[in-house]
Design a protein around this motif. Structure first.
Motif, PDB file in Angstrom:
ATOM      1  N   MET A   1      34.375  39.757  43.076  1.00 58.64           N
ATOM      2  CA  MET A   1      35.231  40.897  42.723  1.00 58.64           C
ATOM      3  C   MET A   1      35.458  41.770  43.943  1.00 58.64           C
ATOM      4  O   MET A   1      34.614  41.838  44.824  1.00 58.64           O
ATOM      5  N   CYS A   2      36.558  42.416  43.962  1.00 57.26           N
ATOM      6  CA  CYS A   2      36.934  43.220  45.140  1.00 57.26           C
ATOM      7  C   CYS A   2      35.852  44.259  45.483  1.00 57.26           C
ATOM      8  O   CYS A   2      34.958  44.501  44.686  1.00 57.26           O
TER       9      CYS A   2
ATOM     10  N   MET B   1      46.219  35.401  39.433  1.00 53.10           N
ATOM     11  CA  MET B   1      47.003  36.537  39.939  1.00 53.10           C
ATOM     12  C   MET B   1      47.438  36.274  41.375  1.00 53.10           C
ATOM     13  O   MET B   1      46.711  35.630  42.138  1.00 53.10           O
TER      14      MET B   1
ATOM     15  N   ASP C   1      46.729  42.615  36.689  1.00 50.53           N
ATOM     16  CA  ASP C   1      46.141  43.567  35.754  1.00 50.53           C
ATOM     17  C   ASP C   1      46.033  44.953  36.397  1.00 50.53           C
ATOM     18  O   ASP C   1      46.327  45.976  35.781  1.00 50.53           O
TER      19      ASP C   1
ATOM     20  N   HIS D   1      41.344  49.257  41.825  1.00 55.55           N
ATOM     21  CA  HIS D   1      40.644  48.693  40.666  1.00 55.55           C
ATOM     22  C   HIS D   1      39.789  47.537  41.140  1.00 55.55           C
ATOM     23  O   HIS D   1      40.292  46.592  41.753  1.00 55.55           O
ATOM     24  N   ASN D   2      38.505  47.619  40.845  1.00 52.04           N
ATOM     25  CA  ASN D   2      37.572  46.535  41.115  1.00 52.04           C
ATOM     26  C   ASN D   2      37.187  45.954  39.751  1.00 52.04           C
ATOM     27  O   ASN D   2      36.523  46.618  38.969  1.00 52.04           O
ATOM     28  N   GLY D   3      37.656  44.746  39.468  1.00 49.89           N
ATOM     29  CA  GLY D   3      37.328  44.146  38.186  1.00 49.89           C
ATOM     30  C   GLY D   3      38.458  43.308  37.639  1.00 49.89           C
ATOM     31  O   GLY D   3      39.305  42.815  38.391  1.00 49.89           O
ATOM     32  N   LYS D   4      38.496  43.153  36.339  1.00 53.20           N
ATOM     33  CA  LYS D   4      39.584  42.420  35.699  1.00 53.20           C
ATOM     34  C   LYS D   4      39.707  42.851  34.243  1.00 53.20           C
ATOM     35  O   LYS D   4      38.744  43.346  33.647  1.00 53.20           O
TER      36      LYS D   4
ATOM     37  N   ALA E   1      49.855  43.447  45.659  1.00 55.89           N
ATOM     38  CA  ALA E   1      48.722  43.367  44.731  1.00 55.89           C
ATOM     39  C   ALA E   1      47.456  43.984  45.322  1.00 55.89           C
ATOM     40  O   ALA E   1      46.440  44.088  44.628  1.00 55.89           O
TER      41      ALA E   1
ATOM     42  N   ARG F   1      40.172  42.474  48.844  1.00 57.25           N
ATOM     43  CA  ARG F   1      40.504  41.883  47.538  1.00 57.25           C
ATOM     44  C   ARG F   1      40.040  40.439  47.391  1.00 57.25           C
ATOM     45  O   ARG F   1      40.216  39.621  48.294  1.00 57.25           O
ATOM     46  N   SER F   2      39.503  40.152  46.225  1.00 55.53           N
ATOM     47  CA  SER F   2      39.266  38.791  45.772  1.00 55.53           C
ATOM     48  C   SER F   2      40.131  38.632  44.529  1.00 55.53           C
ATOM     49  O   SER F   2      39.792  39.153  43.463  1.00 55.53           O
ATOM     50  N   ALA F   3      41.276  37.981  44.677  1.00 51.92           N
ATOM     51  CA  ALA F   3      42.241  37.920  43.570  1.00 51.92           C
ATOM     52  C   ALA F   3      41.620  37.272  42.345  1.00 51.92           C
ATOM     53  O   ALA F   3      40.943  36.247  42.441  1.00 51.92           O
ATOM     54  N   THR F   4      41.823  37.880  41.190  1.00 49.38           N
ATOM     55  CA  THR F   4      41.395  37.271  39.933  1.00 49.38           C
ATOM     56  C   THR F   4      42.222  35.996  39.724  1.00 49.38           C
ATOM     57  O   THR F   4      43.414  35.960  40.053  1.00 49.38           O
TER      58      THR F   4
HETATM   59  N1  GLN Z   1      41.966  41.852  39.041  1.00 47.68           N
HETATM   60  C1  GLN Z   1      42.313  42.532  40.262  1.00 47.68           C
HETATM   61  C2  GLN Z   1      43.151  41.660  41.169  1.00 47.68           C
HETATM   62  O1  GLN Z   1      43.260  40.496  40.984  1.00 47.68           O
HETATM   63  C3  GLN Z   1      41.079  43.016  40.998  1.00 47.68           C
HETATM   64  C4  GLN Z   1      40.288  41.878  41.533  1.00 47.68           C
HETATM   65  C5  GLN Z   1      38.855  42.154  41.862  1.00 47.68           C
HETATM   66  O2  GLN Z   1      38.266  43.195  41.627  1.00 47.68           O
HETATM   67  N2  GLN Z   1      38.265  41.120  42.369  1.00 47.68           N
HETATM   68  O3  GLN Z   1      43.691  42.173  42.099  1.00 47.68           O
END
Ligand code: GLN
Length: 248
Positions: A1-2, A95, A144, A114-117, A101, A89-92
Protein backbone atom coordinates in the motif's frame (compact mmCIF):
# COMPACT_ATOMS: atom_id res chain seq x y z
CA UNK A 1 0.00 0.00 0.00
CA UNK A 2 1.15 3.51 -0.70
CA UNK A 3 3.11 5.58 1.80
CA UNK A 4 2.30 9.19 2.52
CA UNK A 5 3.68 12.07 4.55
CA UNK A 6 2.45 15.48 5.68
CA UNK A 7 4.67 18.20 7.14
CA UNK A 8 3.96 21.54 8.80
CA UNK A 9 6.76 23.64 10.26
CA UNK A 10 9.70 25.84 9.37
CA UNK A 11 10.40 26.08 5.66
CA UNK A 12 12.31 23.02 4.42
CA UNK A 13 13.33 21.87 0.95
CA UNK A 14 11.51 18.88 -0.51
CA UNK A 15 14.90 17.17 -0.63
CA UNK A 16 15.40 17.67 3.13
CA UNK A 17 11.95 16.28 3.85
CA UNK A 18 11.59 13.50 1.29
CA UNK A 19 14.99 12.43 -0.05
CA UNK A 20 17.70 12.92 2.55
CA UNK A 21 16.45 11.50 5.89
CA UNK A 22 17.16 7.95 6.98
CA UNK A 23 14.33 5.76 5.67
CA UNK A 24 13.07 8.73 3.61
CA UNK A 25 9.94 8.56 1.48
CA UNK A 26 12.35 7.88 -1.39
CA UNK A 27 13.68 4.82 0.44
CA UNK A 28 10.12 3.78 1.33
CA UNK A 29 9.40 3.62 -2.40
CA UNK A 30 11.69 0.57 -2.75
CA UNK A 31 12.03 -0.66 0.84
CA UNK A 32 8.88 0.03 2.87
CA UNK A 33 8.87 -1.59 6.33
CA UNK A 34 5.20 -1.64 7.33
CA UNK A 35 3.04 -2.45 4.30
CA UNK A 36 -0.27 -3.94 5.41
CA UNK A 37 -2.66 -5.52 2.96
CA UNK A 38 -0.33 -6.30 0.07
CA UNK A 39 2.38 -4.73 -2.05
CA UNK A 40 6.13 -4.88 -1.56
CA UNK A 41 7.30 -1.68 -3.26
CA UNK A 42 5.78 1.71 -4.07
CA UNK A 43 6.93 2.01 -7.66
CA UNK A 44 3.77 3.11 -9.50
CA UNK A 45 4.45 6.82 -9.27
CA UNK A 46 4.82 9.52 -6.68
CA UNK A 47 3.89 13.10 -5.93
CA UNK A 48 4.87 16.04 -3.78
CA UNK A 49 2.64 19.03 -3.09
CA UNK A 50 3.09 22.40 -1.40
CA UNK A 51 1.45 25.82 -1.34
CA UNK A 52 2.85 28.60 -3.54
CA UNK A 53 3.36 32.25 -2.54
CA UNK A 54 -0.17 32.97 -3.80
CA UNK A 55 -1.55 30.33 -1.42
CA UNK A 56 -2.45 27.94 -4.24
CA UNK A 57 -1.62 24.28 -3.88
CA UNK A 58 0.87 22.94 -6.43
CA UNK A 59 1.78 19.30 -7.01
CA UNK A 60 4.63 17.62 -8.89
CA UNK A 61 3.40 14.14 -9.86
CA UNK A 62 4.84 11.47 -12.10
CA UNK A 63 3.87 7.90 -13.02
CA UNK A 64 7.37 6.52 -12.50
CA UNK A 65 9.16 5.19 -9.44
CA UNK A 66 10.49 8.11 -7.41
CA UNK A 67 14.03 6.76 -7.74
CA UNK A 68 13.95 6.88 -11.56
CA UNK A 69 12.80 10.50 -11.98
CA UNK A 70 15.94 12.35 -13.01
CA UNK A 71 14.38 15.82 -12.65
CA UNK A 72 12.85 15.49 -9.20
CA UNK A 73 16.06 15.67 -7.14
CA UNK A 74 16.88 19.06 -8.74
CA UNK A 75 13.35 20.37 -8.25
CA UNK A 76 13.33 19.01 -4.70
CA UNK A 77 16.48 20.91 -3.79
CA UNK A 78 15.04 24.21 -5.05
CA UNK A 79 11.49 24.02 -3.71
CA UNK A 80 11.28 25.12 -0.08
CA UNK A 81 7.98 25.13 1.76
CA UNK A 82 6.51 25.20 5.28
CA UNK A 83 3.75 22.78 4.28
CA UNK A 84 4.25 19.60 2.26
CA UNK A 85 2.14 16.55 1.42
CA UNK A 86 3.85 13.76 -0.50
CA UNK A 87 3.25 10.13 -1.40
CA UNK A 88 4.73 7.15 -3.21
CA UNK A 89 2.22 4.83 -4.87
CA UNK A 90 1.62 1.12 -5.11
CA UNK A 91 -1.35 0.97 -7.48
CA UNK A 92 -4.23 -1.20 -6.30
CA UNK A 93 -4.79 -4.11 -8.70
CA UNK A 94 -6.95 -2.98 -11.62
CA UNK A 95 -6.21 0.71 -11.24
CA UNK A 96 -4.19 2.62 -13.83
CA UNK A 97 -0.60 3.74 -13.49
CA UNK A 98 -0.87 7.42 -14.41
CA UNK A 99 0.31 10.74 -13.02
CA UNK A 100 -3.34 11.74 -12.42
CA UNK A 101 -3.69 8.77 -10.08
CA UNK A 102 -0.76 9.82 -7.89
CA UNK A 103 -1.26 11.72 -4.66
CA UNK A 104 -1.43 14.44 -3.67
CA UNK A 105 -4.66 15.13 -5.51
CA UNK A 106 -5.58 18.80 -5.47
CA UNK A 107 -8.04 21.42 -6.63
CA UNK A 108 -5.62 24.27 -5.90
CA UNK A 109 -6.89 24.78 -2.35
CA UNK A 110 -6.36 21.40 -0.74
CA UNK A 111 -3.85 18.59 -0.94
CA UNK A 112 -5.27 15.07 -0.50
CA UNK A 113 -3.79 11.60 -0.27
CA UNK A 114 -5.28 8.15 0.28
CA UNK A 115 -3.33 5.15 1.50
CA UNK A 116 -5.49 2.06 1.10
CA UNK A 117 -8.30 0.79 -1.08
CA UNK A 118 -12.06 0.79 -1.22
CA UNK A 119 -13.53 -2.70 -0.95
CA UNK A 120 -15.80 -3.85 -3.76
CA UNK A 121 -14.51 -1.16 -6.11
CA UNK A 122 -16.01 0.16 -8.32
CA UNK A 123 -19.56 -1.03 -7.58
CA UNK A 124 -19.47 -0.07 -3.90
CA UNK A 125 -18.38 3.51 -4.54
CA UNK A 126 -20.71 3.85 -7.53
CA UNK A 127 -23.57 3.96 -5.02
CA UNK A 128 -22.06 7.12 -3.54
CA UNK A 129 -20.60 8.47 -6.76
CA UNK A 130 -24.08 8.64 -8.23
CA UNK A 131 -24.44 12.02 -6.65
CA UNK A 132 -21.28 13.42 -8.25
CA UNK A 133 -21.42 15.80 -11.17
CA UNK A 134 -20.41 14.15 -14.43
CA UNK A 135 -17.52 16.64 -14.79
CA UNK A 136 -16.13 15.48 -11.45
CA UNK A 137 -16.18 11.92 -12.68
CA UNK A 138 -14.54 12.80 -15.98
CA UNK A 139 -11.70 14.80 -14.49
CA UNK A 140 -11.00 12.15 -11.86
CA UNK A 141 -8.64 9.33 -12.81
CA UNK A 142 -10.52 6.02 -12.60
CA UNK A 143 -9.25 5.11 -9.16
CA UNK A 144 -10.92 4.68 -5.79
CA UNK A 145 -8.76 7.52 -4.40
CA UNK A 146 -9.91 9.96 -7.09
CA UNK A 147 -13.56 9.20 -6.39
CA UNK A 148 -12.93 9.58 -2.65
CA UNK A 149 -11.36 12.94 -3.40
CA UNK A 150 -14.31 14.02 -5.56
CA UNK A 151 -16.72 13.01 -2.78
CA UNK A 152 -14.67 14.84 -0.15
CA UNK A 153 -14.36 17.95 -2.32
CA UNK A 154 -18.11 18.07 -2.66
CA UNK A 155 -18.39 18.25 1.14
CA UNK A 156 -15.62 20.85 1.41
CA UNK A 157 -17.13 22.97 -1.37
CA UNK A 158 -20.43 22.90 0.51
CA UNK A 159 -18.63 24.49 3.48
CA UNK A 160 -18.46 21.48 5.76
CA UNK A 161 -15.62 21.81 8.30
CA UNK A 162 -12.77 19.67 6.96
CA UNK A 163 -12.47 17.41 10.01
CA UNK A 164 -16.18 16.64 9.87
CA UNK A 165 -16.06 16.16 6.09
CA UNK A 166 -13.27 13.58 6.45
CA UNK A 167 -15.01 11.79 9.33
CA UNK A 168 -18.31 11.67 7.42
CA UNK A 169 -16.62 10.43 4.24
CA UNK A 170 -15.05 7.53 6.14
CA UNK A 171 -18.40 6.73 7.71
CA UNK A 172 -20.31 6.70 4.42
CA UNK A 173 -17.67 4.69 2.55
CA UNK A 174 -17.52 2.06 5.30
CA UNK A 175 -21.31 1.78 5.14
CA UNK A 176 -21.13 0.61 1.50
CA UNK A 177 -17.66 -0.98 1.62
CA UNK A 178 -16.85 -2.20 5.15
CA UNK A 179 -13.67 -4.02 4.07
CA UNK A 180 -11.98 -0.78 2.98
CA UNK A 181 -8.61 0.53 4.08
CA UNK A 182 -8.94 4.27 4.52
CA UNK A 183 -5.86 6.14 5.65
CA UNK A 184 -6.71 9.61 4.36
CA UNK A 185 -4.58 12.75 4.57
CA UNK A 186 -5.94 16.25 3.89
CA UNK A 187 -4.16 19.60 4.16
CA UNK A 188 -5.41 23.17 3.71
CA UNK A 189 -1.97 24.73 4.17
CA UNK A 190 -2.31 25.16 7.94
CA UNK A 191 -3.73 21.93 9.28
CA UNK A 192 -3.25 18.25 8.62
CA UNK A 193 -6.26 15.99 8.96
CA UNK A 194 -5.54 12.28 8.77
CA UNK A 195 -7.33 9.03 9.42
CA UNK A 196 -6.18 5.55 10.29
CA UNK A 197 -8.37 2.71 9.12
CA UNK A 198 -6.28 -0.48 8.98
CA UNK A 199 -3.01 1.10 7.85
CA UNK A 200 0.00 2.42 9.72
CA UNK A 201 0.43 6.08 10.68
CA UNK A 202 2.98 7.79 12.89
CA UNK A 203 3.19 11.34 14.16
CA UNK A 204 6.22 13.33 15.32
CA UNK A 205 6.04 16.66 17.09
CA UNK A 206 8.73 19.10 18.07
CA UNK A 207 8.56 22.84 18.72
CA UNK A 208 6.64 24.42 15.86
CA UNK A 209 6.77 21.29 13.72
CA UNK A 210 4.54 18.31 13.11
CA UNK A 211 5.02 15.43 10.68
CA UNK A 212 2.60 12.58 10.05
CA UNK A 213 3.75 9.67 7.95
CA UNK A 214 2.91 6.06 7.13
CA UNK A 215 6.44 5.17 8.26
CA UNK A 216 8.91 7.16 10.36
CA UNK A 217 11.88 8.79 8.65
CA UNK A 218 14.84 10.69 10.01
CA UNK A 219 15.82 10.33 13.68
CA UNK A 220 13.79 7.51 15.22
CA UNK A 221 13.03 9.44 18.43
CA UNK A 222 9.70 11.11 19.14
CA UNK A 223 7.61 9.20 16.60
CA UNK A 224 4.34 8.02 18.15
CA UNK A 225 2.03 5.46 16.61
CA UNK A 226 -1.46 6.75 15.82
CA UNK A 227 -3.93 4.06 16.92
CA UNK A 228 -6.05 2.35 14.30
CA UNK A 229 -9.52 3.76 13.49
CA UNK A 230 -8.72 7.29 14.54
CA UNK A 231 -8.94 10.84 13.24
CA UNK A 232 -5.90 13.07 13.74
CA UNK A 233 -6.07 16.86 13.52
CA UNK A 234 -2.73 18.65 13.74
CA UNK A 235 -1.28 22.10 13.39
CA UNK A 236 2.18 23.22 14.47
CA UNK A 237 0.99 23.71 18.07
CA UNK A 238 -1.52 20.95 18.73
CA UNK A 239 -2.20 17.36 17.81
CA UNK A 240 -5.59 15.85 18.61
CA UNK A 241 -6.45 12.20 18.05
CA UNK A 242 -10.02 10.94 18.44
CA UNK A 243 -11.67 7.62 17.72
CA UNK A 244 -13.62 7.10 14.50
CA UNK A 245 -15.27 3.98 15.88
CA UNK A 246 -18.39 5.49 17.39
CA UNK A 247 -19.29 7.05 14.03
CA UNK A 248 -18.63 4.06 11.83
N1 GLN B 1 -6.06 2.53 -4.09
C1 GLN B 1 -5.19 3.67 -4.29
C2 GLN B 1 -4.53 3.64 -5.65
O1 GLN B 1 -4.54 2.66 -6.32
C3 GLN B 1 -4.14 3.77 -3.20
C4 GLN B 1 -3.16 2.66 -3.30
C5 GLN B 1 -2.37 2.36 -2.06
O2 GLN B 1 -2.54 2.88 -0.97
N2 GLN B 1 -1.50 1.42 -2.26
O3 GLN B 1 -3.98 4.62 -6.03
Amino acid sequence: MCRHLGYLGPERSLAELLLEPAHSLLEQSWDPHDMRGGGTVNADGFGAGWFGDDGRAVAYRAAVPMWTDVSFPQVATQIRAPTVVAAVRSATVGMPVAAEACAPLSDGRWLFSHNGKVGGWPDSLAKLAGRLEITDMLTAAPTDSAVLWALLRQRLDAGEPPDRAVRELVREVLAVAPDSRLNLLLCDGHRLIATTWTHSLRVRRSTGTVTVASEPSGPPQRWAEVPDRCLLIADTEHVEVTSLEEDS
